[in-house]
Scaffold this active site. Structure first.
Site, PDB file in Angstrom:
ATOM      1  CB  THR A 201      41.466  35.078  41.396  1.00 55.51           C
ATOM      2  OG1 THR A 201      42.818  34.480  40.794  1.00 55.51           O
ATOM      3  CG2 THR A 201      41.304  34.745  42.870  1.00 55.51           C
TER       4      THR A 201
ATOM      5  CG  ASP B 119      39.446  47.971  42.053  1.00 58.07           C
ATOM      6  OD1 ASP B 119      39.742  46.991  42.578  1.00 58.07           O
ATOM      7  OD2 ASP B 119      39.483  48.389  40.765  1.00 58.07           O
TER       8      ASP B 119
ATOM      9  CE  LYS C 221      51.667  38.973  43.258  1.00 53.56           C
ATOM     10  NZ  LYS C 221      51.347  39.833  44.236  1.00 53.56           N
TER      11      LYS C 221
ATOM     12  CE1 TYR D 141      50.877  38.282  40.025  1.00 50.18           C
ATOM     13  CE2 TYR D 141      51.626  35.722  39.939  1.00 50.18           C
ATOM     14  CZ  TYR D 141      51.037  36.831  40.662  1.00 50.18           C
ATOM     15  OH  TYR D 141      49.994  36.394  41.555  1.00 50.18           O
TER      16      TYR D 141
ATOM     17  CG  LEU E 162      42.433  36.335  46.232  1.00 57.13           C
ATOM     18  CD1 LEU E 162      43.834  36.098  45.816  1.00 57.13           C
ATOM     19  CD2 LEU E 162      42.304  35.445  47.325  1.00 57.13           C
TER      20      LEU E 162
END
Length: 316
Positions: free
Chosen positions: A203, A50, A173, A169, A31
């Site tokens: 992904t 990255d 988020k 996670y 993404l």
């Protein structure tokens, strides 16, 4: 009800980000790479980030080969030092910073009783603290420039609804969505918009969800995603999600802030903010006994669902 999208007005100029500079964290692949390409295709100069040097350099090269402008900065997000490096890279290379996309993330999925402190800390550091430190550094620069800007924070359906095995996670988020709402107020005077996007795409991360895994694998093999996924589930490719980023970075979205916007496949959505859905009152206040008596016939009459729904496969 979904609203039909009007076709583009003939002759209307494409959203132009020429002269603008952006940082996209975690943009070596997936993404993040799609977001970086979309920004560059609309004229923005991009800092690709990255932890994998080869991936970062290859991503920057792919943008320049496509006619865009990009440089790479290899650093793991999470610390203030990393955030400062990313902002400085944009300023040194392009003279300014107008857009930050906080996409970097990792997974360490385990159920609660098996999740270690390291599993929790690693995910929260990258997603939540990484978003915070990068946004803070970007906000300082944008306020100094005095020309506004955009912070585009990457959320997830897991942060809106929870997801089995993703304590770390989902918590990160959910925090990102809350930070978007908070910062939209704090940065309004500086004309910096802050929104969270909620992408749904094939992904490596969505492949960990068993219901989606077969479709991610089929897509890798060159098979198109079925219509019931693209429309009904809003599940598509990273490139499907990328259109939202240059839009939110553009002048066309200068009045959009504090929102959680979903995109995936053929679907574009606006997530609601958490709100009270049922209310009951007791004169003089509540007691455990009166709550128990009233629960099922009042506030508890419509309990809210949790989790990311599995794809609804049409009957043959």
């Amino acid at each position: 009800m979904p609203r039909p999208v009007a076709p583009p007005v003939e002759g209307k100029p494409v959203l132009d980000l020429t002269g603008k500079a952006a940082v996209v964290t975690g943009s070596g692949r997936g993404l993040g790479l799609a977001y970086a390409h979309a920004l560059a295709a609309h004229g923005a100069s991009v800092v690709v980030n990255d932890v994998d040097e080869d991936a970062a350099e290859a991503a920057a090269a792919s943008i320049t080969e496509a006619g865009g402008t990009a440089v790479a900065e290899v650093v793991p997000v999470g610390t203030a030092e990393a955030a400062d490096r990313l902002v400085a890279r944009a300023v040194d290379a392009f003279g300014r910073l107008d857009t930050l996309v906080t996409n970097a993330g990792i997974l360490r999925d385990k159920v609660l009783w098996k999740m270690t402190d390291d599993d929790f800390d690693a995910v929260v550091t990258t997603h939540l603290k990484g978003t915070f430190t990068c946004a803070r550094a970007a906000a300082v620069r944008m306020r100094e420039q005095g020309e506004g800007g955009s912070l585009i924070l990457v959320g997830s359906p897991a942060g809106q609804r929870g997801n089995f095995g993703q304590t770390n996670y989902a918590a990160a988020k959910a925090g990102i969505a809350a930070m978007a709402r908070t910062w939209s107020m704090e940065l309004a005077r500086a004309r910096v918009t802050v929104n969270a996007i909620v992408p749904v795409a094939a992904t490596a991360m969505t492949e960990t969800i068993p219901a989606f895994a077969p479709y991610v694998e089929a897509l890798r093999s060159g098979e198109p995603l079925p219509s019931f996924l693209r429309k009904g589930e809003g599940f598509g490719t990273p490139e499907d999600c990328a259109a939202l980023v240059p839009f939110l970075a553009s002048a066309a979205a200068r009045d959009i802030t504090g929102q959680c916007v979903g995109i995936g496949g053929d679907r574009l959505t606006l997530w609601s903010h958490p709100q009270e859905v049922n209310t009951a009152y007791a004169d003089g206040g509540w007691h455990p006994e009166t709550i128990a008596e009233a629960w099922h016939s009042s506030v508890g009459s419509a309990p809210q669902s949790v989790g990311i729904p599995a794809p609804r496969v049409p009957a043959a």
